[in-house]
Design an enzyme around this catalytic site. Sequence first.
Site, PDB file in Angstrom:
ATOM      1  CG  ASP A 419     -11.462  92.808  50.100  1.00  0.00           C
ATOM      2  OD1 ASP A 419     -11.595  92.444  51.289  1.00  0.00           O
ATOM      3  OD2 ASP A 419     -10.367  93.002  49.546  1.00  0.00           O
ATOM      4  CG  HIS A 420     -16.747  91.376  55.113  1.00  0.00           C
ATOM      5  ND1 HIS A 420     -17.142  92.655  55.465  1.00  0.00           N
ATOM      6  CD2 HIS A 420     -17.590  90.551  55.765  1.00  0.00           C
ATOM      7  CE1 HIS A 420     -18.168  92.581  56.301  1.00  0.00           C
ATOM      8  NE2 HIS A 420     -18.452  91.309  56.499  1.00  0.00           N
ATOM      9  NE  ARG A 421      -8.766  92.122  52.299  1.00  0.00           N
ATOM     10  CZ  ARG A 421      -7.748  91.968  51.461  1.00  0.00           C
ATOM     11  NH1 ARG A 421      -6.545  91.746  51.940  1.00  0.00           N
ATOM     12  NH2 ARG A 421      -7.929  92.014  50.160  1.00  0.00           N
TER      13      ARG A 421
END
Length: 447
Positions: A419-421
């Site tokens: 999850d690039h967040r």
Amino acid sequence: MAERKEATVPDIGDYDDVPVIELLVQVGDTVAKDQGLVTLESDKATMEVPAPFAGVVRELKVKLGDAVKQGVVVALIEPSGGAASAPTKPAPVAEAPKPAPDAPKAEAPAAPKPAAAPSPLPTAPAAAPRTPPVSFDADAVAPDKVPYASPAVRLFARELGVDLTQVSGSARGGRIVKEDVQAFVKAAMSGGARPAAAASAGGGLNLIPWPKVDFAKFGPVESQPLSRIKKLSGANLARNWAMIPHVTQFDAADITEMEAFRKQLGAENKEVKVTPLVFLIKAAVAALKAFPAFNASLDESGENLVLKRYFHIGIAVDTPDGLVVPVIRDCDRKGLLQLAAELGEISKKAREKKLGPADMSGGCFSISSLGGIGGSAFTPIINAPEVAILGVSKSEMRPVWNGSEFTPRLMLPLSLSYDHRVIDGAAAARFTAYYAQMLGDLRRLLL
Ligand code: CAO
């Protein structure tokens, strides 16, 4: 002390492990004969366990998420002498629609849920199904997370696309009533809470409609309903794919020595099958310890990271009905052989449709291994609320340059979706490099 009698689960067919998804009464409540005590959910219907006689509930013997079967005691009731007393709470299902027991289920696209417990189907439930089943969220069976609402209110919420876990209940004991759902929708329309179906322009996906095609125009066709697991996991996968900014990092681990050791272990321990997966689980624990952001979840606000100090690893298991992800708990405290035994057990349980909700909740990080089948890489979808998943493909012998010559090494392809967040690309590259290092030299797992 006045006499207490048992209220038990009636005949629900030959099926075990049907989860309790709702407690309809509390200790001290006065109940009428046949009033619902708890709600069970099989994969065909939601049903209530009725009070066999009127009285006062003195003890509840089950809790949310418990898996029950015929004969299990759900409550102890002090009979009130035969006459049905006025219930302190109305039987919630009275207002619910009653589809035919075999009516197709109205699944909840707007309230997606993870692959659910493949609970067995009761063919002839004693308590008639009152509503279409509620999509079941294995994670949401944590007692503090299960929305407290009647089947009718659940149905109402589902029709509006409202996720009940987001709604606060105003009735006694936090029970969610219809008015709470309406208030939630009103707040959403005015920019507050956001039910899935009420996503405002620009805020939702605003997708064009799904193409409507009469395939029969082009040739013979046959329509097959999706399995329950596929419907549930499909909705969950679609949500995760749409809402999580996925990136997949590819790498490869040299498992030449690991494989030699695994074969040796296999030869020494005939009672369990030691596959590469158990080593992957151990390496995952080490990598999660080294990179705590991977052992975390975003909270509901999306503004805080909840870091976990436990190491429960989900394993994607392919079953004839679809994908399920049972969880092996406390992998940091288990050795390879114990993990191998547990992996064998959960795979068997999954394929025999015997996994209960508890078997599939609480995961920190998932591993999806297609290594026994083939392929060189893939992009697994994150199992929210986890923040990363490791895909593993089939190992193969490759020529690897050691600085002076090519040597044959057994290489295991790794595909880490994250999850690039929460996780940056550099952290993901470090994670897979560390992971590969662990598998390349198992002694490092001892450090
Ligand atoms: N490379 C080469 N061989 C591998 C391997 C790998 N990465 N992983 C496993 N193997 C071998 C095993 O050693 C075993 O070989 P032998 O029978 O000769 O000993 C064989 O492949 C079959 O293994 P398995 O699949 O029975 O066992 P497993 O522990 O590797 O996996 C399970 C168990 C439950 C994960 C697996 O059966 C399964 O269901 N996999 C599919 C998961 C899936 O569908 N993922 C996709 C989800 S989409 O994101």
